[in-house]
Design a protein around this motif. Structure first.
Motif, PDB file in Angstrom:
ATOM      1  N   VAL A  94      17.180 -11.391   4.594  1.00 33.39           N
ATOM      2  CA  VAL A  94      16.407 -10.145   4.504  1.00 33.39           C
ATOM      3  C   VAL A  94      14.983 -10.393   4.985  1.00 33.39           C
ATOM      4  O   VAL A  94      14.424  -9.612   5.765  1.00 33.39           O
ATOM      5  CB  VAL A  94      16.408  -9.624   3.046  1.00 33.39           C
ATOM      6  N   VAL A  95      14.393 -11.485   4.563  1.00 28.93           N
ATOM      7  CA  VAL A  95      13.007 -11.796   4.932  1.00 28.93           C
ATOM      8  C   VAL A  95      12.916 -12.077   6.425  1.00 28.93           C
ATOM      9  O   VAL A  95      11.980 -11.614   7.101  1.00 28.93           O
ATOM     10  CB  VAL A  95      12.477 -12.982   4.104  1.00 28.93           C
ATOM     11  N   LEU A  96      13.857 -12.826   6.978  1.00 33.38           N
ATOM     12  CA  LEU A  96      13.843 -13.114   8.412  1.00 33.38           C
ATOM     13  C   LEU A  96      14.009 -11.829   9.234  1.00 33.38           C
ATOM     14  O   LEU A  96      13.348 -11.660  10.262  1.00 33.38           O
ATOM     15  CB  LEU A  96      14.933 -14.121   8.777  1.00 33.38           C
ATOM     16  N   LYS A  97      14.875 -10.928   8.785  1.00 31.01           N
ATOM     17  CA  LYS A  97      15.052  -9.660   9.510  1.00 31.01           C
ATOM     18  C   LYS A  97      13.756  -8.858   9.495  1.00 31.01           C
ATOM     19  O   LYS A  97      13.344  -8.306  10.520  1.00 31.01           O
ATOM     20  CB  LYS A  97      16.182  -8.834   8.889  1.00 31.01           C
ATOM     21  N   GLN A  98      13.097  -8.785   8.328  1.00 26.93           N
ATOM     22  CA  GLN A  98      11.833  -8.052   8.241  1.00 26.93           C
ATOM     23  C   GLN A  98      10.774  -8.683   9.132  1.00 26.93           C
ATOM     24  O   GLN A  98      10.033  -7.988   9.828  1.00 26.93           O
ATOM     25  CB  GLN A  98      11.330  -8.025   6.791  1.00 26.93           C
ATOM     26  N   LEU A  99      10.713  -9.980   9.142  1.00 26.33           N
ATOM     27  CA  LEU A  99       9.726 -10.691   9.959  1.00 26.33           C
ATOM     28  C   LEU A  99       9.989 -10.452  11.441  1.00 26.33           C
ATOM     29  O   LEU A  99       9.055 -10.158  12.211  1.00 26.33           O
ATOM     30  CB  LEU A  99       9.750 -12.188   9.635  1.00 26.33           C
ATOM     31  N   LEU A 100      11.230 -10.580  11.847  1.00 26.62           N
ATOM     32  CA  LEU A 100      11.569 -10.351  13.250  1.00 26.62           C
ATOM     33  C   LEU A 100      11.306  -8.898  13.646  1.00 26.62           C
ATOM     34  O   LEU A 100      10.845  -8.631  14.761  1.00 26.62           O
ATOM     35  CB  LEU A 100      13.030 -10.724  13.522  1.00 26.62           C
ATOM     36  N   ASN A 101      11.600  -7.955  12.783  1.00 28.48           N
ATOM     37  CA  ASN A 101      11.332  -6.545  13.076  1.00 28.48           C
ATOM     38  C   ASN A 101       9.839  -6.306  13.268  1.00 28.48           C
ATOM     39  O   ASN A 101       9.434  -5.584  14.162  1.00 28.48           O
ATOM     40  CB  ASN A 101      11.866  -5.636  11.975  1.00 28.48           C
ATOM     41  N   MET A 102       9.020  -6.916  12.427  1.00 26.98           N
ATOM     42  CA  MET A 102       7.576  -6.735  12.559  1.00 26.98           C
ATOM     43  C   MET A 102       7.054  -7.359  13.845  1.00 26.98           C
ATOM     44  O   MET A 102       6.155  -6.818  14.480  1.00 26.98           O
ATOM     45  CB  MET A 102       6.848  -7.369  11.359  1.00 26.98           C
ATOM     46  N   VAL A 103       7.602  -8.493  14.231  1.00 29.99           N
ATOM     47  CA  VAL A 103       7.130  -9.186  15.422  1.00 29.99           C
ATOM     48  C   VAL A 103       7.659  -8.517  16.695  1.00 29.99           C
ATOM     49  O   VAL A 103       6.926  -8.372  17.670  1.00 29.99           O
ATOM     50  CB  VAL A 103       7.532 -10.677  15.373  1.00 29.99           C
ATOM     51  N   CYS A 104       8.904  -8.134  16.670  1.00 27.95           N
ATOM     52  CA  CYS A 104       9.526  -7.613  17.883  1.00 27.95           C
ATOM     53  C   CYS A 104       9.275  -6.118  18.107  1.00 27.95           C
ATOM     54  O   CYS A 104       9.211  -5.667  19.250  1.00 27.95           O
ATOM     55  CB  CYS A 104      11.030  -7.875  17.861  1.00 27.95           C
ATOM     56  N   ASP A 105       9.178  -5.354  17.078  1.00 27.22           N
ATOM     57  CA  ASP A 105       8.973  -3.907  17.211  1.00 27.22           C
ATOM     58  C   ASP A 105       7.485  -3.610  17.149  1.00 27.22           C
ATOM     59  O   ASP A 105       6.957  -3.181  16.128  1.00 27.22           O
ATOM     60  CB  ASP A 105       9.710  -3.140  16.103  1.00 27.22           C
ATOM     61  N   VAL A 106       6.836  -3.770  18.288  1.00 27.85           N
ATOM     62  CA  VAL A 106       5.401  -3.520  18.354  1.00 27.85           C
ATOM     63  C   VAL A 106       5.186  -2.038  18.642  1.00 27.85           C
ATOM     64  O   VAL A 106       5.744  -1.486  19.583  1.00 27.85           O
ATOM     65  CB  VAL A 106       4.748  -4.390  19.451  1.00 27.85           C
ATOM     66  N   LYS A 107       4.388  -1.392  17.838  1.00 27.33           N
ATOM     67  CA  LYS A 107       4.077   0.024  18.016  1.00 27.33           C
ATOM     68  C   LYS A 107       2.607   0.098  18.375  1.00 27.33           C
ATOM     69  O   LYS A 107       1.752  -0.046  17.514  1.00 27.33           O
ATOM     70  CB  LYS A 107       4.363   0.798  16.738  1.00 27.33           C
ATOM     71  N   PRO A 108       2.336   0.316  19.629  1.00 25.38           N
ATOM     72  CA  PRO A 108       0.929   0.381  20.021  1.00 25.38           C
ATOM     73  C   PRO A 108       0.265   1.619  19.431  1.00 25.38           C
ATOM     74  O   PRO A 108       0.856   2.679  19.321  1.00 25.38           O
ATOM     75  CB  PRO A 108       0.978   0.448  21.538  1.00 25.38           C
ATOM     76  N   GLY A 109      -0.984   1.435  19.034  1.00 26.05           N
ATOM     77  CA  GLY A 109      -1.730   2.551  18.465  1.00 26.05           C
ATOM     78  C   GLY A 109      -3.173   2.140  18.286  1.00 26.05           C
ATOM     79  O   GLY A 109      -3.536   0.966  18.399  1.00 26.05           O
ATOM     80  N   ILE A 110      -3.996   3.122  18.012  1.00 25.06           N
ATOM     81  CA  ILE A 110      -5.409   2.858  17.811  1.00 25.06           C
ATOM     82  C   ILE A 110      -5.616   2.507  16.340  1.00 25.06           C
ATOM     83  O   ILE A 110      -5.099   3.181  15.448  1.00 25.06           O
ATOM     84  CB  ILE A 110      -6.254   4.084  18.205  1.00 25.06           C
ATOM     85  N   HIS A 111      -6.366   1.479  16.162  1.00 24.51           N
ATOM     86  CA  HIS A 111      -6.643   1.013  14.801  1.00 24.51           C
ATOM     87  C   HIS A 111      -7.490   2.046  14.070  1.00 24.51           C
ATOM     88  O   HIS A 111      -8.310   2.747  14.670  1.00 24.51           O
ATOM     89  CB  HIS A 111      -7.364  -0.338  14.861  1.00 24.51           C
ATOM     90  N   VAL A 112      -7.314   2.149  12.795  1.00 29.82           N
ATOM     91  CA  VAL A 112      -7.992   3.154  11.991  1.00 29.82           C
ATOM     92  C   VAL A 112      -9.495   2.916  11.959  1.00 29.82           C
ATOM     93  O   VAL A 112     -10.275   3.874  11.768  1.00 29.82           O
ATOM     94  CB  VAL A 112      -7.457   3.192  10.544  1.00 29.82           C
ATOM     95  N   ASN A 113      -9.981   1.759  12.156  1.00 32.80           N
ATOM     96  CA  ASN A 113     -11.405   1.449  12.125  1.00 32.80           C
ATOM     97  C   ASN A 113     -12.074   1.577  13.501  1.00 32.80           C
ATOM     98  O   ASN A 113     -13.273   1.388  13.618  1.00 32.80           O
ATOM     99  CB  ASN A 113     -11.659   0.033  11.598  1.00 32.80           C
ATOM    100  N   TYR A 114     -11.282   1.948  14.500  1.00 32.73           N
ATOM    101  CA  TYR A 114     -11.843   2.060  15.849  1.00 32.73           C
ATOM    102  C   TYR A 114     -12.687   3.320  15.946  1.00 32.73           C
ATOM    103  O   TYR A 114     -12.272   4.394  15.528  1.00 32.73           O
ATOM    104  CB  TYR A 114     -10.723   2.093  16.895  1.00 32.73           C
ATOM    105  N   ARG A 115     -13.918   3.176  16.514  1.00 34.51           N
ATOM    106  CA  ARG A 115     -14.799   4.329  16.734  1.00 34.51           C
ATOM    107  C   ARG A 115     -15.110   4.393  18.226  1.00 34.51           C
ATOM    108  O   ARG A 115     -15.506   3.405  18.833  1.00 34.51           O
ATOM    109  CB  ARG A 115     -16.103   4.162  15.977  1.00 34.51           C
ATOM    110  N   ALA A 116     -14.930   5.501  18.711  1.00 31.54           N
ATOM    111  CA  ALA A 116     -15.224   5.676  20.138  1.00 31.54           C
ATOM    112  C   ALA A 116     -16.728   5.751  20.314  1.00 31.54           C
ATOM    113  O   ALA A 116     -17.423   6.460  19.597  1.00 31.54           O
ATOM    114  CB  ALA A 116     -14.574   6.959  20.648  1.00 31.54           C
ATOM    115  N   THR A 117     -17.253   5.032  21.263  1.00 35.04           N
ATOM    116  CA  THR A 117     -18.703   5.042  21.539  1.00 35.04           C
ATOM    117  C   THR A 117     -18.940   5.782  22.826  1.00 35.04           C
ATOM    118  O   THR A 117     -18.799   5.257  23.916  1.00 35.04           O
ATOM    119  CB  THR A 117     -19.243   3.604  21.620  1.00 35.04           C
ATOM    120  N   HIS A 118     -19.327   7.009  22.823  1.00 37.27           N
ATOM    121  CA  HIS A 118     -19.662   7.802  24.000  1.00 37.27           C
ATOM    122  C   HIS A 118     -21.121   8.054  24.035  1.00 37.27           C
ATOM    123  O   HIS A 118     -21.804   8.500  23.254  1.00 37.27           O
ATOM    124  CB  HIS A 118     -19.032   9.161  24.025  1.00 37.27           C
TER     125      HIS A 118
END
Length: 118
Positions: A94-118
């Motif tokens: 179970v732990v190996l499956k969760q670890l592999l899922n986290m490593v292999c299933d990358v979901k690109p997104g903007i981090h919550v702490n990111y602030r756009a500087t315009h």
């Protein structure tokens, strides 16, 4: 003159007897001291053996209880190791499956702490 030589002869004999008595007394004293020393050593050895026996008795009581504690700790440790091994074997997949899922299933997104500087 004969009486004078007899007197000297008697003094010499008396001196010799006194010297012999002194030597005899010294020998008796040395013999008594030697005997007293031997008796004291025998008494010391007997006391030492008695105390050693008492010490060994106390030591065996203490070591016996310590060995029981040691055996109990060893049993608990082995039980805990078996429990941990069982838990490891149960959850490894179970732990190996969760670890592999986290490593292999990358979901690109903007981090919550990111602030756009315009």
């Amino acid at each position: 003159m004969t009486s004078q030589s007899q007197g000297i002869h008697q003094l010499l004999q008396a001196e010799k007897r006194a010297k012999d008595k002194l030597e005899e007394a010294k020998k008796r004293k040395e013999k008594r001291l030697k005997q007293a020393k031997e008796e004291a050593m025998a008494e010391i050895n007997q006391y030492r053996m008695q105390r050693d026996k008492e010490f060994r008795l106390k030591q065996s009581k203490v070591m016996g209880s310590q060995s029981n504690l040691s055996e109990e700790v060893d049993e608990r440790t082995l039980g805990k190791i078996k429990e941990l091994n069982g838990s490891y074997n149960k959850y490894i997949e179970v732990v190996l499956k969760q670890l592999l899922n986290m490593v292999c299933d990358v979901k690109p997104g903007i981090h919550v702490n990111y602030r756009a500087t315009h």
